[in-house]
Motif scaffolding. Structure first.
Motif, PDB file in Angstrom:
ATOM      1  N   PHE A  30      50.464  43.064  42.086  1.00 53.60           N
ATOM      2  CA  PHE A  30      49.188  43.365  41.436  1.00 53.60           C
ATOM      3  C   PHE A  30      49.414  44.606  40.573  1.00 53.60           C
ATOM      4  O   PHE A  30      49.650  45.694  41.082  1.00 53.60           O
ATOM      5  CB  PHE A  30      48.096  43.617  42.492  1.00 53.60           C
TER       6      PHE A  30
ATOM      7  N   GLU B  63      44.180  38.451  36.549  1.00 53.82           N
ATOM      8  CA  GLU B  63      44.090  39.671  37.361  1.00 53.82           C
ATOM      9  C   GLU B  63      42.895  40.458  36.856  1.00 53.82           C
ATOM     10  O   GLU B  63      42.854  40.849  35.690  1.00 53.82           O
ATOM     11  CB  GLU B  63      45.380  40.509  37.235  1.00 53.82           C
TER      12      GLU B  63
ATOM     13  N   ASN C 212      39.631  38.045  42.782  1.00 55.12           N
ATOM     14  CA  ASN C 212      41.054  38.302  43.035  1.00 55.12           C
ATOM     15  C   ASN C 212      41.532  37.548  44.276  1.00 55.12           C
ATOM     16  O   ASN C 212      42.634  36.987  44.285  1.00 55.12           O
ATOM     17  CB  ASN C 212      41.318  39.807  43.148  1.00 55.12           C
TER      18      ASN C 212
END
Ligand code: SF4
Ligand code: SF4
Length: 393
Positions: free
Chosen positions: A156, A192, A215
């Protein structure tokens, strides 16, 4: 105060637990401004006045001016809560007061602008989604095969490493490390969304919650079991905030890059090849150390680098000084950020370190500015960048 979301505390009950010991005078904001209204116990007093003693709406306005000013002068460093002898959940209280300020339309324009940007574009810069992986172009990296690939590990990237030119080396370093180990991993690309940390900190709960759900859906779709991030803010959101708001649905393992590197070194999947001779120190980011209790992994992986000379800062681990950049203080009082930061820069100078290593993009930026202002000949880099050097990439 009514309870409007899953993790709110009974604020009236909590504020009455204060025994006025004053230990929370360690607060970096109070240390600089020295007014009782900025002391954590003074903020609790104002909260009592606001909710219990001020019944007339027009008087509420006067109390709230001072209260909201104090609450947004807080860096959310958690030094107060960690030292509080009455175990008052101060950070949750501060978040709730920020929500109250939002409900009353009392945010300053800069804060409101950030909130709207994040809400509308899912990133803190208000930039287009399709530029989320442009850090790879800057680093001459091809990431197309990694985007939305099915894999058990996800990197991430976070808004700052994705979009900020200053941070592009961080994302590239994490990818170099992962590629070196041949571990399979995915990134979410334009799916994202901001982890939600800035809106949670500001007090915008419902927007942050929708980001958390998005997410999670993306990770599940790709079969992700573990997430790694180099951002202390994303790490805290995943470790602390997501479990609160998503409950059992949030069953993913979350790692800071320093934890993953420690594991990979231990398993001999990653090897240091270069000697680094400069004197190094590590500045513990508040969100890693006080919020999440992450202490050993960064030190462990720095100390294993061949030739390293490691020196702790005078205030370290749970007692680490705040850099001043947290809690969205930059949007409210940039002078106060610089003032708080000065103490940390003095400690860095005292340590005589040649490289300051960090694990948070906000700290990194704030420390870089402080070092420049003071004219110190010190390099300030992220821990992923240091590891990349040590593995010879
Ligand atoms: S979180 Fe940090 S800045 Fe905020 S009141 Fe507590 S000690 Fe002060
Ligand atoms: S440390 Fe806790 S109990 Fe002591 S003054 Fe501060 S908030 Fe109150």
């Amino acid at each position: 105060m009514s309870s409007s979301n899953e993790w709110q505390v009974d604020i009236i009950d909590a504020v009455q637990k204060c025994v006025y010991c004053g230990y929370c005078a360690v607060c970096p904001t109070f240390r600089e401004l020295k007014w009782e209204t900025y002391h954590p116990r003074g903020i609790l007093d104002q909260i009592k006045m606001y909710f219990l003693e001020t019944t007339k709406e027009e008087l509420k306005g006067d109390v709230s001016k001072s209260l909201f000013d104090s609450i947004f002068a807080c860096t959310m460093c958690k030094a107060c809560e960690n030292i509080c002898i009455a175990d008052i959940p101060l950070l949750k209280i501060w978040e709730q007061i920020r929500q109250e300020s939002f409900k009353r339309g009392r945010w300053n324009p800069a804060l409101l602008s950030l909130y709207n940007k994040v809400k509308d574009t899912q990133n803190i810069f208000g930039l287009p989604k399709d530029e989320r992986v442009s850090w790879a172009d800057l680093a001459n990296m091809v990431m197309t095969k990694r985007i939305q690939r099915k894999a058990s590990l996800a990197y991430f990237v976070g808004c700052q490493a994705s979009y900020s030119g200053k941070m592009e080396g961080v994302a590239a370093s994490v990818v170099k490390i992962l590629r070196k180990t041949r571990v399979d991993f995915t990134i979410l690309g334009d799916e994202e969304w901001c982890c939600g940390s800035p809106v949670f900190l500001a007090g915008g709960y419902s927007v942050g919650k929708s980001f958390a759900k998005h997410n999670l859906d993306q990770f599940k779709k790709l079969g992700v079991k573990r997430i790694v991030t180099a951002c202390a803010g994303c790490y805290r959101a995943f470790k602390i905030v997501y479990p609160r708001i998503l409950g059992d649905k949030w069953d993913l393992e979350v790692l800071h890059i320093s934890e993953l590197v420690a594991e990979l070194l231990e398993q001999n999947k990653l090897k240091y090849k270069k000697t680094i001779k400069e004197k190094i120190t590590f500045k513990d980011p508040c969100e890693l150390v006080r919020h999440c209790g992450l202490i050993e992994p960064p030190r462990e992986i720095i100390e294993k680098i061949p030739g390293v000379r490691y020196e702790e800062l005078p205030s370290n681990c749970e007692e680490a000084l705040c850099c001043g950049g947290g809690g969205l203080l930059k949007l409210n009082d940039a002078d106060l950020v610089r003032q708080i930061n000065t103490r940390l820069i003095e400690e860095i100078e005292y340590s005589e370190a040649e490289i300051v290593v960090n694990g948070c993009p906000t700290c990194l930026d704030t420390i870089q500015q402080g070092v420049k202002k003071k004219g110190l000949d010190v390099e300030v880099i992220d821990i992923a960048e240091l590891v990349r050097r040590a593995i010879g990439e």
